[in-house]
Design a protein around this motif. Structure first.
Motif, PDB file in Angstrom:
ATOM      1  N   LEU A   9      35.107 -10.918   5.129  1.00  0.00           N
ATOM      2  CA  LEU A   9      36.001 -10.375   6.134  1.00  0.00           C
ATOM      3  C   LEU A   9      37.291  -9.980   5.443  1.00  0.00           C
ATOM      4  CD1 LEU A   9      36.351  -9.829   9.107  1.00  0.00           C
ATOM      5  CD2 LEU A   9      37.252 -12.121   9.371  1.00  0.00           C
ATOM      6  N   ALA A  10      37.596  -8.742   5.449  1.00  0.00           N
ATOM      7  CA  ALA A  10      38.789  -8.229   4.788  1.00  0.00           C
ATOM      8  C   ALA A  10      39.727  -7.655   5.831  1.00  0.00           C
ATOM      9  CB  ALA A  10      38.393  -7.159   3.775  1.00  0.00           C
ATOM     10  N   LEU A  63      46.038 -19.172   2.039  1.00  0.00           N
ATOM     11  CA  LEU A  63      46.620 -19.853   3.203  1.00  0.00           C
ATOM     12  C   LEU A  63      47.316 -18.866   4.133  1.00  0.00           C
ATOM     13  CD1 LEU A  63      48.058 -23.112   1.593  1.00  0.00           C
ATOM     14  CD2 LEU A  63      46.106 -22.914   3.148  1.00  0.00           C
ATOM     15  N   THR A  64      48.079 -17.946   3.567  1.00  0.00           N
ATOM     16  CA  THR A  64      48.810 -17.000   4.413  1.00  0.00           C
ATOM     17  C   THR A  64      47.897 -15.951   5.046  1.00  0.00           C
ATOM     18  OG1 THR A  64      49.373 -15.611   2.511  1.00  0.00           O
ATOM     19  CG2 THR A  64      50.983 -17.277   3.169  1.00  0.00           C
ATOM     20  N   SER A  65      46.735 -15.721   4.428  1.00  0.00           N
ATOM     21  CA  SER A  65      45.821 -14.707   4.974  1.00  0.00           C
ATOM     22  C   SER A  65      44.646 -15.323   5.737  1.00  0.00           C
ATOM     23  CB  SER A  65      45.269 -13.836   3.837  1.00  0.00           C
ATOM     24  OG  SER A  65      44.381 -14.582   3.031  1.00  0.00           O
ATOM     25  N   GLN A  66      44.679 -16.639   5.923  1.00  0.00           N
ATOM     26  CA  GLN A  66      43.573 -17.354   6.579  1.00  0.00           C
ATOM     27  C   GLN A  66      42.244 -17.134   5.860  1.00  0.00           C
ATOM     28  OE1 GLN A  66      43.788 -19.664   9.141  1.00  0.00           O
ATOM     29  NE2 GLN A  66      45.927 -19.457   8.574  1.00  0.00           N
ATOM     30  N   GLY A  67      42.309 -17.031   4.527  1.00  0.00           N
ATOM     31  CA  GLY A  67      41.100 -16.890   3.715  1.00  0.00           C
ATOM     32  C   GLY A  67      40.703 -15.465   3.416  1.00  0.00           C
ATOM     33  N   LYS A  68      41.307 -14.502   4.092  1.00  0.00           N
ATOM     34  CA  LYS A  68      40.904 -13.101   3.930  1.00  0.00           C
ATOM     35  C   LYS A  68      41.226 -12.534   2.552  1.00  0.00           C
ATOM     36  CE  LYS A  68      41.236 -12.010   8.823  1.00  0.00           C
ATOM     37  NZ  LYS A  68      42.130 -12.927   9.505  1.00  0.00           N
ATOM     38  N   ASP A  69      42.207 -13.135   1.868  1.00  0.00           N
ATOM     39  CA  ASP A  69      42.566 -12.633   0.538  1.00  0.00           C
ATOM     40  C   ASP A  69      41.425 -12.802  -0.458  1.00  0.00           C
ATOM     41  OD1 ASP A  69      44.943 -11.550  -1.075  1.00  0.00           O
ATOM     42  OD2 ASP A  69      44.213 -13.206  -2.323  1.00  0.00           O
ATOM     43  N   LEU A  70      40.458 -13.614  -0.119  1.00  0.00           N
ATOM     44  CA  LEU A  70      39.279 -13.787  -0.969  1.00  0.00           C
ATOM     45  C   LEU A  70      38.584 -12.445  -1.205  1.00  0.00           C
ATOM     46  CD1 LEU A  70      37.685 -16.071  -2.335  1.00  0.00           C
ATOM     47  CD2 LEU A  70      36.357 -16.287  -0.256  1.00  0.00           C
ATOM     48  N   ALA A  71      38.709 -11.525  -0.263  1.00  0.00           N
ATOM     49  CA  ALA A  71      38.067 -10.217  -0.368  1.00  0.00           C
ATOM     50  C   ALA A  71      38.967  -9.165  -1.016  1.00  0.00           C
ATOM     51  CB  ALA A  71      37.634  -9.735   1.015  1.00  0.00           C
ATOM     52  N   GLU A  72      40.097  -9.591  -1.536  1.00  0.00           N
ATOM     53  CA  GLU A  72      40.962  -8.661  -2.264  1.00  0.00           C
ATOM     54  C   GLU A  72      40.559  -8.672  -3.737  1.00  0.00           C
ATOM     55  OE1 GLU A  72      43.111  -6.579  -0.883  1.00  0.00           O
ATOM     56  OE2 GLU A  72      42.547  -7.395   1.059  1.00  0.00           O
ATOM     57  N   GLY A 109      35.171 -18.579   8.548  1.00  0.00           N
ATOM     58  CA  GLY A 109      34.185 -18.921   9.577  1.00  0.00           C
ATOM     59  C   GLY A 109      34.844 -19.135  10.928  1.00  0.00           C
ATOM     60  N   ALA A 110      35.979 -19.832  10.935  1.00  0.00           N
ATOM     61  CA  ALA A 110      36.710 -20.063  12.186  1.00  0.00           C
ATOM     62  C   ALA A 110      37.207 -18.741  12.758  1.00  0.00           C
ATOM     63  CB  ALA A 110      37.872 -21.021  11.946  1.00  0.00           C
ATOM     64  N   ASP A 111      37.687 -17.872  11.884  1.00  0.00           N
ATOM     65  CA  ASP A 111      38.169 -16.562  12.322  1.00  0.00           C
ATOM     66  C   ASP A 111      37.018 -15.732  12.894  1.00  0.00           C
ATOM     67  OD1 ASP A 111      40.425 -14.973  12.653  1.00  0.00           O
ATOM     68  OD2 ASP A 111      40.116 -13.904  10.764  1.00  0.00           O
ATOM     69  N   ALA A 112      35.876 -15.772  12.230  1.00  0.00           N
ATOM     70  CA  ALA A 112      34.699 -15.033  12.706  1.00  0.00           C
ATOM     71  C   ALA A 112      34.244 -15.580  14.060  1.00  0.00           C
ATOM     72  CB  ALA A 112      33.569 -15.119  11.689  1.00  0.00           C
ATOM     73  N   GLN A 113      34.310 -16.895  14.232  1.00  0.00           N
ATOM     74  CA  GLN A 113      33.921 -17.518  15.504  1.00  0.00           C
ATOM     75  C   GLN A 113      34.842 -17.052  16.629  1.00  0.00           C
ATOM     76  OE1 GLN A 113      31.214 -19.117  15.699  1.00  0.00           O
ATOM     77  NE2 GLN A 113      31.295 -19.976  17.725  1.00  0.00           N
TER      78      GLN A 113
END
Length: 132
Positions: A9-10, A63-72, A109-113
């Motif tokens: 999720l980006a 932390l600031t991106s709620q995990g989304k930075d993983l896709a950067e 996962g929480a964001d996707a939920q």
């Protein structure tokens, strides 16, 4: 056909990352905008302090991106390099990387939920509006 095809999720939506079968495929930027490994840092030549500093930056961004930075690309490339060097890096780093990836996955996962629930609620509302 590639059986390993996770989606991340980006901020700009979903990005696919397909694990290539040939090493040279890693170096070629996909024409369709998929996530790729770019500018892989030479983490094997870094000191433990340098790797920890880089991981501190990743933790802050995740932390600031709620995990989304993983896709950067920057974060993904660093973590890819660390995983590629896994056996040669200091063992003390391994639990930290595992915790970092686990936390990012939980946040995503929480964001996707939440998105799934809000999508279901919107569909339910649309159906009730149509019948009412």
């Amino acid at each position: 056909f590639n059986p390993i095809r996770p989606c991340w999720l980006a901020p700009g939506g979903m990005k696919d990352f397909t694990l290539p079968f040939k090493p040279e495929e890693l170096l070629a930027r996909p024409a369709d905008g998929r996530l790729w490994v770019a500018d892989v840092p030479d983490v094997e030549s870094w000191s433990e302090k340098e790797v920890n500093k880089a991981l501190d930056g990743v933790v802050g961004r995740l932390l600031t991106s709620q995990g989304k930075d993983l896709a950067e690309e920057k974060t993904f490339s660093l973590l890819f390099a660390i995983l590629q060097s896994w056996q040669r890096l200091d063992e003390a780093l391994q639990p930290r990387v595992v915790d970092l990836l686990t936390d990012a996955a939980k946040r995503l996962g929480a964001d996707a939920q939440k998105l799934r629930k809000s999508g279901s609620a919107a569909k339910g509302k649309d159906k009730s509006d149509a019948t009412g």
